[in-house]
Design a protein around this motif. Structure first.
Motif, PDB file in Angstrom:
ATOM      1  N   PRO A 100       3.130   2.705  32.975  1.00  0.00           N
ATOM      2  CA  PRO A 100       4.249   3.648  33.144  1.00  0.00           C
ATOM      3  C   PRO A 100       5.471   3.214  32.352  1.00  0.00           C
ATOM      4  O   PRO A 100       5.879   2.054  32.400  1.00  0.00           O
ATOM      5  CB  PRO A 100       4.512   3.592  34.648  1.00  0.00           C
ATOM      6  CG  PRO A 100       3.216   3.192  35.248  1.00  0.00           C
ATOM      7  CD  PRO A 100       2.593   2.243  34.260  1.00  0.00           C
ATOM      8  N   GLY A 101       6.023   4.140  31.578  1.00  0.00           N
ATOM      9  CA  GLY A 101       7.230   3.856  30.822  1.00  0.00           C
ATOM     10  C   GLY A 101       7.017   3.082  29.540  1.00  0.00           C
ATOM     11  O   GLY A 101       7.993   2.739  28.858  1.00  0.00           O
ATOM     12  N   LYS A 102       5.767   2.803  29.212  1.00  0.00           N
ATOM     13  CA  LYS A 102       5.491   2.046  27.991  1.00  0.00           C
ATOM     14  C   LYS A 102       4.643   2.862  27.033  1.00  0.00           C
ATOM     15  O   LYS A 102       4.020   3.859  27.414  1.00  0.00           O
ATOM     16  CB  LYS A 102       4.782   0.732  28.336  1.00  0.00           C
ATOM     17  CG  LYS A 102       5.643  -0.228  29.121  1.00  0.00           C
ATOM     18  CD  LYS A 102       4.981  -1.589  29.238  1.00  0.00           C
ATOM     19  CE  LYS A 102       5.870  -2.587  29.939  1.00  0.00           C
ATOM     20  NZ  LYS A 102       5.252  -3.943  30.003  1.00  0.00           N
ATOM     21  N   GLU A 103       4.601   2.429  25.774  1.00  0.00           N
ATOM     22  CA  GLU A 103       3.769   3.098  24.785  1.00  0.00           C
ATOM     23  C   GLU A 103       2.298   2.747  24.996  1.00  0.00           C
ATOM     24  O   GLU A 103       1.969   1.725  25.606  1.00  0.00           O
ATOM     25  CB  GLU A 103       4.199   2.681  23.375  1.00  0.00           C
ATOM     26  CG  GLU A 103       5.594   3.170  22.996  1.00  0.00           C
ATOM     27  CD  GLU A 103       5.919   2.886  21.553  1.00  0.00           C
ATOM     28  OE1 GLU A 103       6.999   3.320  21.112  1.00  0.00           O
ATOM     29  OE2 GLU A 103       5.112   2.243  20.872  1.00  0.00           O
ATOM     30  N   ARG A 104       1.444   3.604  24.457  1.00  0.00           N
ATOM     31  CA  ARG A 104       0.020   3.326  24.539  1.00  0.00           C
ATOM     32  C   ARG A 104      -0.316   2.127  23.672  1.00  0.00           C
ATOM     33  O   ARG A 104       0.112   2.038  22.523  1.00  0.00           O
ATOM     34  CB  ARG A 104      -0.785   4.549  24.111  1.00  0.00           C
ATOM     35  CG  ARG A 104      -0.729   5.632  25.155  1.00  0.00           C
ATOM     36  CD  ARG A 104      -1.614   6.796  24.865  1.00  0.00           C
ATOM     37  NE  ARG A 104      -1.409   7.818  25.892  1.00  0.00           N
ATOM     38  CZ  ARG A 104      -2.058   8.964  25.962  1.00  0.00           C
ATOM     39  NH1 ARG A 104      -2.980   9.251  25.047  1.00  0.00           N
ATOM     40  NH2 ARG A 104      -1.804   9.818  26.929  1.00  0.00           N
ATOM     41  N   GLU A 105      -1.113   1.250  24.250  1.00  0.00           N
ATOM     42  CA  GLU A 105      -1.452  -0.026  23.615  1.00  0.00           C
ATOM     43  C   GLU A 105      -2.911  -0.006  23.183  1.00  0.00           C
ATOM     44  O   GLU A 105      -3.793   0.374  23.968  1.00  0.00           O
ATOM     45  CB  GLU A 105      -1.213  -1.163  24.612  1.00  0.00           C
ATOM     46  CG  GLU A 105      -1.661  -2.520  24.168  1.00  0.00           C
ATOM     47  CD  GLU A 105      -1.692  -3.522  25.319  1.00  0.00           C
ATOM     48  OE1 GLU A 105      -1.671  -4.733  25.043  1.00  0.00           O
ATOM     49  OE2 GLU A 105      -1.748  -3.094  26.482  1.00  0.00           O
TER      50      GLU A 105
ATOM     51  N   THR B   4     -16.672  -3.251  15.209  1.00  0.00           N
ATOM     52  CA  THR B   4     -15.804  -3.322  16.383  1.00  0.00           C
ATOM     53  C   THR B   4     -14.497  -4.049  16.089  1.00  0.00           C
ATOM     54  O   THR B   4     -14.443  -4.935  15.225  1.00  0.00           O
ATOM     55  CB  THR B   4     -16.523  -4.007  17.546  1.00  0.00           C
ATOM     56  OG1 THR B   4     -16.921  -5.319  17.132  1.00  0.00           O
ATOM     57  CG2 THR B   4     -17.740  -3.225  17.978  1.00  0.00           C
ATOM     58  N   TYR B   5     -13.474  -3.683  16.836  1.00  0.00           N
ATOM     59  CA  TYR B   5     -12.135  -4.238  16.667  1.00  0.00           C
ATOM     60  C   TYR B   5     -11.531  -4.406  18.058  1.00  0.00           C
ATOM     61  O   TYR B   5     -11.715  -3.553  18.928  1.00  0.00           O
ATOM     62  CB  TYR B   5     -11.267  -3.275  15.843  1.00  0.00           C
ATOM     63  CG  TYR B   5     -11.892  -2.909  14.528  1.00  0.00           C
ATOM     64  CD1 TYR B   5     -12.859  -1.907  14.459  1.00  0.00           C
ATOM     65  CD2 TYR B   5     -11.556  -3.583  13.360  1.00  0.00           C
ATOM     66  CE1 TYR B   5     -13.469  -1.569  13.252  1.00  0.00           C
ATOM     67  CE2 TYR B   5     -12.153  -3.251  12.151  1.00  0.00           C
ATOM     68  CZ  TYR B   5     -13.101  -2.250  12.116  1.00  0.00           C
ATOM     69  OH  TYR B   5     -13.706  -1.925  10.919  1.00  0.00           O
ATOM     70  N   TYR B   6     -10.782  -5.509  18.260  1.00  0.00           N
ATOM     71  CA  TYR B   6     -10.225  -5.803  19.568  1.00  0.00           C
ATOM     72  C   TYR B   6      -8.775  -6.263  19.475  1.00  0.00           C
ATOM     73  O   TYR B   6      -8.381  -6.921  18.515  1.00  0.00           O
ATOM     74  CB  TYR B   6     -11.031  -6.902  20.266  1.00  0.00           C
ATOM     75  CG  TYR B   6     -12.454  -6.525  20.575  1.00  0.00           C
ATOM     76  CD1 TYR B   6     -13.488  -6.849  19.706  1.00  0.00           C
ATOM     77  CD2 TYR B   6     -12.759  -5.835  21.743  1.00  0.00           C
ATOM     78  CE1 TYR B   6     -14.793  -6.488  19.985  1.00  0.00           C
ATOM     79  CE2 TYR B   6     -14.064  -5.472  22.037  1.00  0.00           C
ATOM     80  CZ  TYR B   6     -15.076  -5.801  21.153  1.00  0.00           C
ATOM     81  OH  TYR B   6     -16.370  -5.442  21.436  1.00  0.00           O
ATOM     82  N   ALA B   7      -8.017  -5.944  20.499  1.00  0.00           N
ATOM     83  CA  ALA B   7      -6.700  -6.531  20.661  1.00  0.00           C
ATOM     84  C   ALA B   7      -6.865  -7.986  21.084  1.00  0.00           C
ATOM     85  O   ALA B   7      -7.829  -8.333  21.780  1.00  0.00           O
ATOM     86  CB  ALA B   7      -5.906  -5.767  21.708  1.00  0.00           C
ATOM     87  N   ASP B   8      -5.925  -8.813  20.688  1.00  0.00           N
ATOM     88  CA  ASP B   8      -6.003 -10.233  21.048  1.00  0.00           C
ATOM     89  C   ASP B   8      -6.047 -10.424  22.563  1.00  0.00           C
ATOM     90  O   ASP B   8      -6.701 -11.337  23.068  1.00  0.00           O
ATOM     91  CB  ASP B   8      -4.802 -10.980  20.471  1.00  0.00           C
ATOM     92  CG  ASP B   8      -4.870 -11.109  18.960  1.00  0.00           C
ATOM     93  OD1 ASP B   8      -3.826 -11.418  18.348  1.00  0.00           O
ATOM     94  OD2 ASP B   8      -5.964 -10.910  18.386  1.00  0.00           O
ATOM     95  N   SER B   9      -5.372  -9.548  23.276  1.00  0.00           N
ATOM     96  CA  SER B   9      -5.253  -9.714  24.736  1.00  0.00           C
ATOM     97  C   SER B   9      -6.577  -9.501  25.466  1.00  0.00           C
ATOM     98  O   SER B   9      -6.708  -9.919  26.624  1.00  0.00           O
ATOM     99  CB  SER B   9      -4.209  -8.737  25.274  1.00  0.00           C
ATOM    100  OG  SER B   9      -4.564  -7.393  24.953  1.00  0.00           O
TER     101      SER B   9
END
Length: 124
Positions: A41-46, A58-63
């Protein structure tokens, strides 16, 4: 046009697993890549992960690297996101997105089709 429908969200304890599905219908031959994004909520799509439709790169976020796995079943026109070792900070709405053009960007505004989202809640 392409329609995307997510399923599989829910409530899980920290350290547990969930599997999300993204079922595509319509002009699926126009899809180059499918990505998973999440939004608090209140944040941009990550950006979370993405996969190319034909080759399966395939590709991944570090998190999420090492905890989440994205895969696809072209015969079923479905993309999956297997989420393991979930953490409370993974609690957000997850969205599936499709892109028509070559490339796998990590910004949400470069995707053309979106599902309605599915809530994932991880309790501590």
């Amino acid at each position: 046009q392409v329609q995307l429908v997510e399923s599989g969200g829910g409530l899980v304890q920290a350290g547990g697993s969930l599997s999300l599905s993204c079922a595509a219908s319509g002009r699926t031959f126009s899809i180059y890549a499918v990505g998973w994004f999440r939004q608090a909520p209140g944040k941009e799509r990550e950006f979370v992960a993405a996969i190319t439709w034909c080759v399966g790169s395939t590709y991944y976020a570090d998190s999420v690297m090492g905890r989440f796995t994205i895969s696809r079943d072209n015969g079923e026109n479905t993309v999956y996101l297997q989420m393991n070792r979930l953490k409370p900070e993974d609690t957000v709405v997850y969205y599936c997105a499709g892109r028509r053009w070559i490339g796998v960007p990590r910004t949400s505004n470069e995707y053309d089709y979106w599902g309605q989202g599915t809530q994932v809640t991880v309790s501590s």
